[in-house]
Design a protein around this motif. Structure first.
Motif, short mmCIF file in Angstrom:
data_model
loop_
_atom_site.label_atom_id
_atom_site.label_comp_id
_atom_site.label_asym_id
_atom_site.label_seq_id
_atom_site.Cartn_x
_atom_site.Cartn_y
_atom_site.Cartn_z
N ASN A 1 1.02 -1.14 -0.05
CA ASN A 1 0.13 -0.16 -0.11
C ASN A 1 0.82 1.29 0.00
N ILE A 2 1.37 1.78 -1.24
CA ILE A 2 2.16 3.06 -1.13
C ILE A 2 1.56 4.27 -0.73
N GLY A 3 0.13 4.13 -0.58
CA GLY A 3 -0.40 5.36 -0.17
C GLY A 3 0.06 5.46 1.10
N MET A 4 -0.06 4.55 2.10
CA MET A 4 0.31 4.52 3.54
C MET A 4 1.88 4.94 3.72
N ILE A 5 2.84 4.45 2.96
CA ILE A 5 4.17 4.74 2.87
C ILE A 5 4.42 6.28 2.49
N PHE A 6 3.50 6.62 1.53
CA PHE A 6 3.71 8.23 1.06
C PHE A 6 3.10 9.22 2.29
N MET A 7 2.03 8.81 3.02
CA MET A 7 1.64 9.55 3.92
C MET A 7 2.91 9.69 5.21
N MET A 8 3.63 8.29 5.35
CA MET A 8 4.35 8.65 6.78
C MET A 8 5.71 9.30 6.05
N ALA A 9 6.00 9.22 4.89
CA ALA A 9 7.24 9.90 4.41
C ALA A 9 6.93 11.20 4.30
N VAL A 10 5.71 11.70 3.91
CA VAL A 10 5.64 13.19 3.67
C VAL A 10 5.50 13.88 5.22
N GLU A 11 4.80 12.99 6.01
CA GLU A 11 4.92 13.63 7.53
C GLU A 11 6.10 13.49 8.25
N GLN A 12 7.10 12.95 7.45
CA GLN A 12 8.37 12.53 7.99
C GLN A 12 8.61 11.79 9.34
N GLU A 13 7.68 10.94 9.25
CA GLU A 13 7.50 9.79 10.57
C GLU A 13 8.29 8.65 10.01
#
Length: 796
Positions: free
Chosen positions: A540-552
């Protein structure tokens, strides 16, 4: 007598003949492909000074046809190497060779006189008992075998493959007047088990089952589109994926197949079915006649209902017969179905629509229900064969009687009456006898209403299948929103994904770990398989994208670690784990398959590590696994760098196998360990069988690997020079280079000063570190976002 098919002769090498020859080669059968001798030399042959007696000239038609088929896309063959199983010849010099074959399939031009001439030739040379069938799409079988020997007639029938033979599953078997029941039973089973088809025995009526119903559906829409004032875009919107039909829907499908092909079949039905209650519907509307005159036949002539001009797609206005810019179609009724995942659950909502879409569905389903009910017993005695034919031959997710059941049989009758139709008498008898649906499920098997006995009977041929839909509730052990665990029997569990596109996110990871835990504690083995359109399109690349954008990044690191550990459990578990991929099996779906004890792949599996397309490297053990597999193939005196480079390029070029057999060549599937099943319907049952075999043989959890040879700086240096040259030659972008260099670092085992033996965990840690660092790159985030919004990769 046990009948075995070792060699087949295909007579006629056109698109269909070559396609059938390729599909028999796909399943390992030796094929003799024959066609006529050319009447004259072509220009190239004249220049070379060849004569009509030259062998190369005499076999030119058949060789050119086969070569064109092998170059076509999508490919008719699982692996180009399999073409070696096909030998070619001509009907003058090589006809005697058919005495050595077990089955002769005639695929010549659709003219009865020519077919009869061919059969006369064949009858002189075939061995008694040899199967002989015709791939006709509509010529009555009874006329073809007239005047032939008794043995010929006993072993003769129609076998109608749908084009393309590799991809469309329908295999219609049409008995002649004298066809023996042994031949019909054999072909029925052979089609299912070996050719991977849905075998349907049809009566010898015009267009048989699939085309009779399919062409009715299209002709019905040709008239409805005018009556309701709809555009072709609107009809394609209403008759595509929203109702479980192919993306090409109606008018795009006609463009691909060719309007002339459709007109030929429609005219055949119109001429040969004078008593059909919908006879006038098969008469071609004026706009179709005009398109035929103009040679607007679709893709083959460059324009049909749609026409490409530059980058623009133009649509045909059916009133003016002029092309105009494409108009976007939208309907309120369709908006109401957006939250309903399965097409079968949408039909009830669609027929209630108060807009034009609702009216369209009420009209089209009513006419279809009336028509199919009236074709029983004319074209078949069992209505389920109509559903089978439409699903396998036209790519419908649900057949007409299944759709009728979904709406409700009584409700369907009400809709029909409102539109002026009546169901066939047997449908009223069914309701009167207390049966309120065409189908029921009992003890995991599908039953159908048997008209003769007026009761539910089991649909034959299911014993080799496990249909997850039929056991979803009765055999459920555990489930969440994205995954369900069922007990398949004999102590074997199955984990099914049902997230959107079967992506692997938190819910699926939870399901995988729960399945391992349960199987290890209480069961004998685990199958991971589903019966969706695709096995899994990856993480699920959407989940990866959200974490990366939020720098988590800590949470992202933990998520990747969890993903890796879950993949590794498929390999290091105390029970056998079998993965059953099919359709698109990309990224994480591929990684899961690569870590199983065994893969039971459907032949139509499109599998690969495609993470480069979204700016990362495989992070669920895929990069590690490719390094490990390269190391396992190192042999004494090998140039080990060359071997490693092959595996590196499989990831770096995001190669996707176009069949399970190609996946062996890419090192994704492993010879001697993994197996291929041609019929996807048999896949879960086959996977269960292999899991049980391993369990019963005494399964031992494998020891973790500590002996993986990595080449260190020696390999890393070579990869870095290679990527520099690729950038200098403008073959890849600087960001492509950055991703490739990260992969190189992982697959080389880091910058170790000499070749070293390392553990899997060492490589997994390098892989995770590289994946994480790429997630901090703006250009990677742009790639992920582009894929999420546009559905295709960005090159930046």
């Amino acid at each position: 007598m046990k009948r075995v098919i070792k060699k087949v002769a295909v007579v006629g090498s056109g698109i269909m003949g070559s396609g059938i020859a390729c599909h028999f080669a796909n399943i390992g059968v030796e094929v003799l492909l024959l066609d006529i001798v050319p009447r004259e030399l072509n220009e190239a042959e004249q220049k070379k000074g060849l004569t009509l007696d030259s062998k190369v000239v005499r076999n030119r038609i058949v060789n050119d046809s086969l070569a064109n088929a092998l170059k076509s896309k999508p490919s008719p063959i699982y692996d180009q190497k399999f073409a070696n199983r096909i030998s070619t010849g001509n009907l003058t010099d090589d006809i005697a060779k058919i005495k050595d074959v077990d089955w002769i399939i005639e695929v010549v031009v659709e003219r009865l006189d020519i077919k009869k001439q061919v059969f006369e030739q064949i009858d002189q040379h075939r061995r008694p008992g040899t199967l002989i069938t015709s791939n006709t799409s509509g010529i009555p079988i009874k006329f073809m075998s007239e005047g032939r020997s008794e043995d010929f007639q006993k072993h003769f029938c129609g076998t109608h493959f749908f084009n393309p033979a590799r991809y469309l599953k329908l295999f219609e078997i049409i008995p002649g007047p004298q066809t023996s029941s042994e031949v019909l039973d054999f072909l029925n089973n052979y089609g299912e088990q070996f050719l991977g088809k849905t075998s349907v025995v049809a009566k010898d009526t015009p267009a048989f089952i699939g085309n009779r119903i399919g062409i009715f559906g299209i002709q019905s829409l040709f008239h409805l589109v005018k009556d309701m004032g709809l555009t072709i875009e609107e009809v394609d919107k209403l008759t595509g994926p929203v109702i479980g039909r192919p993306k090409s829907a109606t008018f795009r499908t006609v463009d691909v197949v060719g309007l002339d092909t459709l007109v030929h079949v429609a005219n055949g039905i119109y001429e040969n079915c004078p008593n059909d209650e919908a006879h006038e519907l098969f008469k071609l509307p004026d706009f179709i006649n005009k398109m035929m005159e103009n040679k607007w036949l679709g893709s083959k002539t460059g324009q049909g209902f749609y026409k490409k001009e530059g980058k623009d797609i133009l649509s045909l206005d059916l009133n003016t017969l002029e092309y105009r810019p494409n108009k976007r179609a939208s309907f309120a009724t369709l908006e109401m179905t957006k939250t309903i995942e399965k097409p079968i659950d949408r039909f009830k909502v669609l027929v209630k629509g108060t807009d034009k879409a609702g009216e369209f569905y009420r009209k089209s389903f009513s006419s279809m229900f009336a028509y199919v009910s009236n074709r029983v017993p004319e074209i078949t005695d069992e209505f389920y064969k109509i559903d089978d034919a439409m699903k396998a031959g036209f790519g419908w997710e649900n057949g007409p009687f299944e759709i009728w059941d979904a709406i409700g049989v009584q409700k369907g009758i009400e809709l029909m009456k409102a539109e002026g139709y009546e169901p066939a008498a047997w449908v009223n008898d069914m309701i009167a006898s207390g049966n309120t649906s065409f189908y029921t499920v009992k003890e995991g098997a599908t039953h159908f209403y048997n008209i003769a006995s007026k009761s539910q009977a089991k649909v034959p041929g299911q014993d080799a299948f496990i249909i997850l839909n039929n056991i979803r509730e009765s055999k459920k052990v555990w489930g969440n929103a994205d995954a369900t665990i069922h007990h398949l029997g004999d102590g074997i569990l199955n984990l099914e994904f049902h997230s959107k596109m079967n992506t692997i996110g938190g819910g699926v990871i939870q399901g995988l770990n729960k399945a391992y835990d349960l199987a290890e504690k209480e069961y004998n083995g685990l199958v991971i398989g589903n019966q969706g359109t695709n096995f899994s399109v990856g993480a699920n690349i959407g989940m990866i994208f959200m974490m990366a954008v939020e720098q988590e990044y800590d949470e992202l690191n933990m998520a990747i670690k969890m993903f890796q550990d879950t993949m590794m459990r498929a390999r290091y578990s105390s029970i056998p784990v079998v993965v059953a991929p099919h359709g698109m099996t990309l990224g994480g779906g591929c990684e899961l398959s690569m870590h199983a004890d065994k893969v039971v792949a459907a032949a139509e599996t499109y599998i690969g590590l495609v993470e480069f397309g979204v700016g990362v490297i495989p992070g669920g053990g895929g990069s590690k696994e490719m390094a490990l597999r390269a190391a396992d193939t190192f042999r004494k005196n090998d140039v080990e760098l060359n071997v490693l480079q092959e595996y590196f390029l499989t990831i770096g070029m995001a190669k996707v196998a176009t069949s399970a057999y190609e996946a062996f060549d890419l090192g994704i599937l492993q010879k001697g360990k993994d197996v291929v099943v041609v019929n996807k319907d048999r896949q879960i049952a086959e996977a269960k069988k292999h899991a049980l075999l391993m369990a019963e043989a005494g399964y031992t959890q494998p020891a973790k690997r500590k002996d993986i040879k990595v080449l260190g700086k020696q390999a890393l240096g070579m990869f870095l020079v290679g990527t520099d040259q690729m950038v200098a030659g403008q073959y890849i972008s600087e960001h492509d280079q950055k991703i490739a260099n990260k992969l190189a670092y992982v697959m080389a085992g880091g910058d170790l000063s000499e070749p070293t033996l390392v553990t899997e965990q060492y490589l997994l840690d390098l892989e995770r570190e590289a994946f994480l660092s790429l997630c901090t790159e703006r250009k990677t985030l742009e790639r992920i976002q582009f894929m999420l919004t546009k559905g295709k990769p960005l090159r930046n």
